[in-house]
Motif scaffolding. Structure first.
Motif, short mmCIF file in Angstrom:
data_model
loop_
_atom_site.label_atom_id
_atom_site.label_comp_id
_atom_site.label_asym_id
_atom_site.label_seq_id
_atom_site.Cartn_x
_atom_site.Cartn_y
_atom_site.Cartn_z
N GLU A 22 37.39 27.01 64.92
CA GLU A 22 36.10 27.49 64.69
C GLU A 22 34.96 26.44 64.67
OE1 GLU A 22 36.12 29.72 60.97
OE2 GLU A 22 37.70 30.94 61.76
N ARG A 23 35.26 25.09 64.45
CA ARG A 23 34.18 24.01 64.48
C ARG A 23 34.89 22.83 64.76
NH1 ARG A 23 29.29 22.78 62.77
NH2 ARG A 23 29.00 20.71 62.24
N CYS A 24 34.63 22.06 65.93
CA CYS A 24 35.56 20.89 66.18
C CYS A 24 34.58 19.84 67.27
CB CYS A 24 36.76 21.42 66.75
SG CYS A 24 36.77 22.38 68.22
N THR A 25 35.23 18.87 67.21
CA THR A 25 34.52 17.90 68.15
C THR A 25 34.98 17.95 69.59
OG1 THR A 25 36.11 16.02 67.78
CG2 THR A 25 34.21 16.19 66.22
N ALA A 26 34.18 17.40 70.60
CA ALA A 26 34.63 17.26 71.82
C ALA A 26 36.06 16.68 71.86
CB ALA A 26 33.74 16.89 72.91
N ALA A 27 36.23 15.48 71.09
CA ALA A 27 37.59 14.76 70.94
C ALA A 27 38.74 15.68 70.54
CB ALA A 27 37.33 13.72 70.26
N LYS A 28 38.52 16.37 69.67
CA LYS A 28 39.67 17.29 69.07
C LYS A 28 39.77 18.51 70.28
CE LYS A 28 38.94 16.74 64.48
NZ LYS A 28 38.44 17.39 63.00
N ILE A 29 38.88 18.89 70.84
CA ILE A 29 39.06 20.06 71.87
C ILE A 29 39.73 19.47 73.29
CG2 ILE A 29 37.90 21.55 73.68
CD1 ILE A 29 35.51 21.43 71.70
N ILE A 30 39.65 18.34 73.71
CA ILE A 30 40.11 17.47 74.72
C ILE A 30 41.61 17.32 74.25
CG2 ILE A 30 40.08 15.35 76.04
CD1 ILE A 30 37.04 15.22 75.60
N ALA A 31 41.74 16.82 73.28
CA ALA A 31 43.18 16.49 72.73
C ALA A 31 44.09 17.81 72.69
CB ALA A 31 43.22 16.07 71.12
N TYR A 59 26.50 23.97 69.37
CA TYR A 59 26.87 22.56 68.74
C TYR A 59 25.67 22.25 68.12
CZ TYR A 59 23.77 20.68 72.33
OH TYR A 59 22.42 20.17 72.90
N ASP A 60 25.82 21.26 67.09
CA ASP A 60 25.18 20.39 66.35
C ASP A 60 25.62 18.87 66.48
OD1 ASP A 60 27.03 20.55 64.40
OD2 ASP A 60 26.00 22.12 63.20
N ILE A 61 24.84 17.97 66.02
CA ILE A 61 24.94 16.74 66.01
C ILE A 61 25.26 16.23 64.58
CG2 ILE A 61 23.95 14.55 66.51
CD1 ILE A 61 22.13 15.94 68.42
N ASP A 62 26.29 15.47 64.52
CA ASP A 62 27.14 14.85 63.31
C ASP A 62 25.55 14.26 62.71
OD1 ASP A 62 29.98 14.16 62.24
OD2 ASP A 62 28.34 12.52 61.66
N GLU A 63 25.66 14.42 61.45
CA GLU A 63 24.66 13.77 60.46
C GLU A 63 25.05 12.21 60.42
OE1 GLU A 63 25.87 14.87 56.09
OE2 GLU A 63 25.27 16.66 57.30
N HIS A 64 26.14 11.79 60.46
CA HIS A 64 26.36 10.31 60.33
C HIS A 64 26.51 9.55 61.47
CE1 HIS A 64 26.88 11.13 56.06
NE2 HIS A 64 27.93 12.31 56.44
N ASP A 65 26.93 10.33 62.64
CA ASP A 65 26.91 9.60 64.26
C ASP A 65 26.31 10.48 65.05
OD1 ASP A 65 27.90 8.30 66.37
OD2 ASP A 65 29.88 8.00 65.57
N SER A 66 25.36 10.01 65.58
CA SER A 66 24.55 10.93 66.80
C SER A 66 25.34 11.08 67.90
CB SER A 66 23.15 10.45 66.86
OG SER A 66 23.19 9.01 67.27
N ARG A 67 26.41 10.40 67.89
CA ARG A 67 27.05 10.50 69.45
C ARG A 67 28.05 11.62 69.32
NH1 ARG A 67 29.48 4.80 69.41
NH2 ARG A 67 29.53 5.40 67.14
N ILE A 68 28.51 12.24 67.96
CA ILE A 68 29.53 12.94 67.77
C ILE A 68 28.87 14.53 67.68
CG2 ILE A 68 31.14 13.92 66.19
CD1 ILE A 68 31.68 11.07 65.42
N TYR A 69 29.09 15.30 68.65
CA TYR A 69 28.58 16.72 68.49
C TYR A 69 30.05 17.58 67.98
CZ TYR A 69 25.02 15.48 71.68
OH TYR A 69 23.88 14.92 72.43
#
Length: 134
Positions: A22-31, A59-69
């Motif tokens: 439902e909501r996940c980062t690219a890293a989790k999707i890739i894994a 997508y939205d950008i992580d509020e603590h790390d702008s490199r994480i979507y």
């Protein structure tokens, strides 16, 4: 999603992960995708980018790390599947749902449980009427 802009088979693999999580980062999707494929991470990111362009993933950008979507579906799995069933029925059976069902029934061996479930579904579609053969 535009009816003419289909999701490819490869993109569906990515979508299944997004629908499940439902909501996940690219890293989790890739894994998750990498568990069952040998696709390079760039391939998976390209598929993800295509899904964003097709407006089926947001997508939205992580509020603590702008490199994480954080990616999320813009269409539910059920809505997508419904649309695909309609497209399939219209394209191959001229909209004749009965012919689709008959074709699947003729070509598929159903278990006793599947047959009972199908009878229940058909009964519900008929407004709860009992068939003469029951």
């Amino acid at each position: 999603m535009n009816k003419t802009e289909n999701i490819t088979d490869s993109e569906i693999i990515v979508m299944k992960v997004i629908w499940k999580k439902e909501r996940c980062t690219a890293a989790k999707i890739i894994a998750e995708v990498s568990k069952n494929s040998d696709w390079h991470f760039r391939t998976i990111k390209t598929l993800l980018r295509n899904l964003v362009k097709k407006e089926v993933v947001g997508y939205d950008i992580d509020e603590h790390d702008s490199r994480i979507y954080h990616y999320f579906p813009l269409i539910s799995e059920e809505d997508y599947l419904r649309q695909e069933r309609e497209n399939f029925t219209d394209l191959y059976y001229d909209g004749n749902v009965g012919a689709v069902v008959a074709g699947f029934l003729k070509d598929t061996k159903l278990s006793k449980y599947e047959l009972q479930d199908l009878k229940r579904i058909l009964n519900n579609c008929l407004g709860g009427e009992k068939s003469k053969n029951e």
